[in-house]
Design a protein around this motif. Structure first.
Motif, short mmCIF file in Angstrom:
data_model
loop_
_atom_site.label_atom_id
_atom_site.label_comp_id
_atom_site.label_asym_id
_atom_site.label_seq_id
_atom_site.Cartn_x
_atom_site.Cartn_y
_atom_site.Cartn_z
N ASP A 311 -2.00 -26.21 -37.67
CA ASP A 311 -1.16 -26.43 -38.84
C ASP A 311 -2.02 -27.03 -39.95
O ASP A 311 -3.21 -27.30 -39.76
CB ASP A 311 -0.01 -27.38 -38.48
CG ASP A 311 1.22 -27.18 -39.37
OD1 ASP A 311 1.09 -26.55 -40.44
OD2 ASP A 311 2.30 -27.66 -38.99
N TYR A 312 -1.39 -27.27 -41.10
CA TYR A 312 -2.10 -27.84 -42.25
C TYR A 312 -2.21 -29.36 -42.10
O TYR A 312 -1.74 -30.14 -42.92
CB TYR A 312 -1.37 -27.48 -43.54
CG TYR A 312 -1.42 -26.00 -43.87
CD1 TYR A 312 -2.53 -25.45 -44.51
CD2 TYR A 312 -0.36 -25.16 -43.54
CE1 TYR A 312 -2.58 -24.09 -44.81
CE2 TYR A 312 -0.40 -23.80 -43.84
CZ TYR A 312 -1.51 -23.28 -44.48
OH TYR A 312 -1.56 -21.94 -44.77
N ILE A 313 -2.88 -29.77 -41.03
CA ILE A 313 -3.11 -31.18 -40.73
C ILE A 313 -4.54 -31.31 -40.25
O ILE A 313 -5.04 -30.46 -39.50
CB ILE A 313 -2.16 -31.69 -39.62
CG1 ILE A 313 -0.69 -31.45 -40.00
CG2 ILE A 313 -2.39 -33.17 -39.33
CD1 ILE A 313 0.29 -31.71 -38.85
N VAL A 314 -5.22 -32.38 -40.67
CA VAL A 314 -6.58 -32.61 -40.20
C VAL A 314 -6.80 -34.10 -39.95
O VAL A 314 -6.31 -34.95 -40.69
CB VAL A 314 -7.62 -32.07 -41.21
CG1 VAL A 314 -7.63 -32.88 -42.51
CG2 VAL A 314 -9.01 -32.03 -40.60
N ALA A 315 -7.50 -34.42 -38.87
CA ALA A 315 -7.89 -35.80 -38.57
C ALA A 315 -9.30 -36.01 -39.11
O ALA A 315 -10.17 -35.15 -38.95
CB ALA A 315 -7.84 -36.05 -37.07
N VAL A 316 -9.52 -37.16 -39.74
CA VAL A 316 -10.82 -37.44 -40.35
C VAL A 316 -11.33 -38.81 -39.87
O VAL A 316 -10.56 -39.76 -39.78
CB VAL A 316 -10.73 -37.44 -41.89
CG1 VAL A 316 -12.12 -37.63 -42.51
CG2 VAL A 316 -10.12 -36.13 -42.39
N LYS A 317 -12.62 -38.89 -39.60
CA LYS A 317 -13.23 -40.13 -39.12
C LYS A 317 -14.61 -40.30 -39.74
O LYS A 317 -15.38 -39.35 -39.83
CB LYS A 317 -13.34 -40.09 -37.60
CG LYS A 317 -13.95 -41.34 -36.96
CD LYS A 317 -14.01 -41.19 -35.44
CE LYS A 317 -14.73 -42.36 -34.78
NZ LYS A 317 -13.97 -43.62 -34.92
N ILE A 318 -14.90 -41.52 -40.17
CA ILE A 318 -16.23 -41.85 -40.67
C ILE A 318 -17.08 -42.34 -39.51
O ILE A 318 -16.64 -43.14 -38.68
CB ILE A 318 -16.15 -42.92 -41.77
CG1 ILE A 318 -15.43 -42.35 -43.01
CG2 ILE A 318 -17.54 -43.42 -42.16
CD1 ILE A 318 -15.19 -43.36 -44.11
N VAL A 319 -18.32 -41.84 -39.45
CA VAL A 319 -19.22 -42.19 -38.34
C VAL A 319 -20.50 -42.79 -38.90
O VAL A 319 -20.89 -42.55 -40.05
CB VAL A 319 -19.55 -40.96 -37.48
CG1 VAL A 319 -18.30 -40.45 -36.77
CG2 VAL A 319 -20.17 -39.84 -38.32
N ASP A 320 -21.18 -43.54 -38.04
CA ASP A 320 -22.41 -44.22 -38.45
C ASP A 320 -23.67 -43.44 -38.09
O ASP A 320 -24.74 -43.72 -38.65
CB ASP A 320 -22.48 -45.61 -37.80
CG ASP A 320 -21.36 -46.52 -38.28
OD1 ASP A 320 -20.93 -46.38 -39.44
OD2 ASP A 320 -20.92 -47.38 -37.48
N SER A 321 -23.56 -42.50 -37.15
CA SER A 321 -24.75 -41.78 -36.70
C SER A 321 -24.37 -40.46 -36.06
O SER A 321 -23.21 -40.25 -35.68
CB SER A 321 -25.53 -42.62 -35.69
OG SER A 321 -24.78 -42.73 -34.48
N ILE A 322 -25.36 -39.59 -35.91
CA ILE A 322 -25.11 -38.31 -35.25
C ILE A 322 -24.84 -38.51 -33.77
O ILE A 322 -24.10 -37.74 -33.15
CB ILE A 322 -26.29 -37.33 -35.49
CG1 ILE A 322 -25.88 -35.91 -35.06
CG2 ILE A 322 -27.54 -37.80 -34.76
CD1 ILE A 322 -26.87 -34.83 -35.50
N ASP A 323 -25.39 -39.56 -33.19
CA ASP A 323 -25.10 -39.86 -31.78
C ASP A 323 -23.62 -40.18 -31.59
O ASP A 323 -23.01 -39.79 -30.58
CB ASP A 323 -25.96 -41.03 -31.30
CG ASP A 323 -27.43 -40.66 -31.15
OD1 ASP A 323 -27.70 -39.47 -30.87
OD2 ASP A 323 -28.28 -41.54 -31.32
#
Length: 413
Positions: A311-323
């Motif tokens: 659906d037209y919904i997305v979860a977003v998260k900020i991360v500190d590293s590629i690990d």
């Protein structure tokens, strides 16, 4: 077993024996006939599909899922053209994988052969009915289809058209639709080892898990699509936004659409502001605490990161590293498709080498996880398991192999 289903499965099994001897020319003739018939009966297909659409709306189905169910004249014509494209692809059956010449004079050939009877359980999308049937024909297989009740009228008319188009070319039972909507039909199909060679579930997590946990017939798992997009600190912003929009908005109800966006903290503010502008109010954004501090959005829960919205919904998260990205994907991914957007080749290589999803991307939309887009022709689904096949289940993946041994009277000493 239900008496009608047993008759259908007996016919399918019998048809699979005949399909072993069907020539490439006959297969292509059948596919050409189906393509022509679909175009000829567009109005009938649309009328039947409208019944399903009306029922879906009355039952409160989301707009994205209704779109998944919809058949328009253009979509039907596209389906018909895709069927015709299969005639241009190489027939995998009979291909020699390898030859072995033994010291005693034996010649051993490993040759591709059909798997036999495919039992396919799927939801909503009636185009799948045609895709599967035609892939099975080209690969010398037989299909027993169990579509969702929400697409019953559409599946009935499509199956009837294909059966009529091929009745003078292919054996009876090559294409079978289980029309009984009782849930027990699924259980009976996935335990019919005497008749069915392999089962492929296509649909949501619940359907797939039910089949995996209850089938006695071998299963090829086509995974739910909790796909991830990672915007690295060295991402090109134009590419990042274009891929985000395409992978989320173009067709949100399909399994190769992204459900979670992970963005590096160093580029988060710039990206999130641009993302909101590009989404233009079409997508509901659910973010972690840091995301909520930068843009207006709903607070995400742990469940959001584990959800395939379709659906037209997305979860977003900020991360500190590629690990951290890699750990997040391992925790929540269904091992379908994941993408990194970056101009840093070292980061891209680390991302691609570290994940075990079926498809991993660098600077390209996950929407390309598709047999047609890979150049394989249509596909049965995207396999997320490691055996017997992985990624798009196309013609080659729909075959097994047989050893054929040629001698001149040799006996084993």
């Amino acid at each position: 077993m239900d008496s009608v289903l047993q008759i259908q499965l007996e016919l399918a099994k019998k048809a699979s024996r005949t399909m072993l001897k069907i020539s490439t020319e006959q297969k292509n003739q059948a596919l050409t006939s189906i393509s022509y018939a679909l175009k000829k009966h567009v109005d009938e297909i649309i009328a039947a599909n409208q019944i399903d659409i009306d029922n879906a709306k009355a039952n409160g189905m989301s707009s994205a899922m209704v779109d998944r169910l919809l058949l328009t004249q253009q979509r039907i014509e596209n389906i018909a053209e895709d069927v015709l494209k299969l005639t241009t692809l190489s027939d995998p059956v009979g291909q020699v994988i390898r030859e072995i010449h033994r010291p005693n004079g034996l010649l051993i050939k490993q040759v591709r052969v059909p798997i036999g009877v495919f039992g396919i359980i799927y939801e909503s999308r009636p185009n799948v009915t045609v895709d599967i049937a035609c892939l099975c024909i080209k690969s010398g297989n037989v299909c027993v289809l169990k579509g969702g009740k929400e697409a019953l009228c559409s599946n009935q008319i499509l199956t009837r058209i294909m059966q009529e188009a091929t009745r003078h070319i292919l054996p009876v039972g090559t294409i079978t639709l289980i029309e009984n909507t009782d849930r027990s039909m699924v259980s009976q199909l996935i335990t019919a080892n005497e008749y069915v060679d392999v089962v492929v579930p296509r649909g949501g997590k619940g359907l797939i898990e039910h089949v995996i946990h209850n089938a006695t017939v071998p299963v090829i798992e086509t995974g739910a699509g909790n796909c991830h997009l990672y915007i690295d600190k060295d991402a090109n912003m134009h590419k990042a936004i274009a891929i985000s929009v395409n992978a989320k908005i173009q067709r949100p109800s399909v399994c190769n659409a992204i459900e979670t966006i992970l963005v590096h903290k160093d580029i988060a503010k710039e990206y999130l502001v641009a993302m909101v502008k590009a989404f233009d109010g079409k997508v509901e954004i659910r973010g972690d605490e840091r995301v909520c501090g930068m843009i207006s959005c709903q607070k995400a829960t742990q469940e959001d990161y584990a959800t395939e919205y379709d659906d037209y919904i997305v979860a977003v998260k900020i991360v500190d590293s590629i690990d951290e990205v890699i750990d997040h994907i391992y925790k929540y991914s269904t091992k379908h498709s994941e993408c990194i957007v970056t101009e840093n080749q070292e980061a891209a290589t680390l991302f691609l080498n570290s994940l075990d999803s079926a498809c991993v991307y660098h600077n390209a939309s996950t929407r390309f996880s598709d047999g047609g887009e890979f150049g394989f022709g249509a596909e049965l689904g995207i396999s997320t398991q490691k055996l017997h096949a992985r990624g798009p289940l196309a013609l080659l993946e729909m075959t097994s192999f047989q050893y054929r041994i040629y001698g001149q009277g040799q006996i084993r000493e």
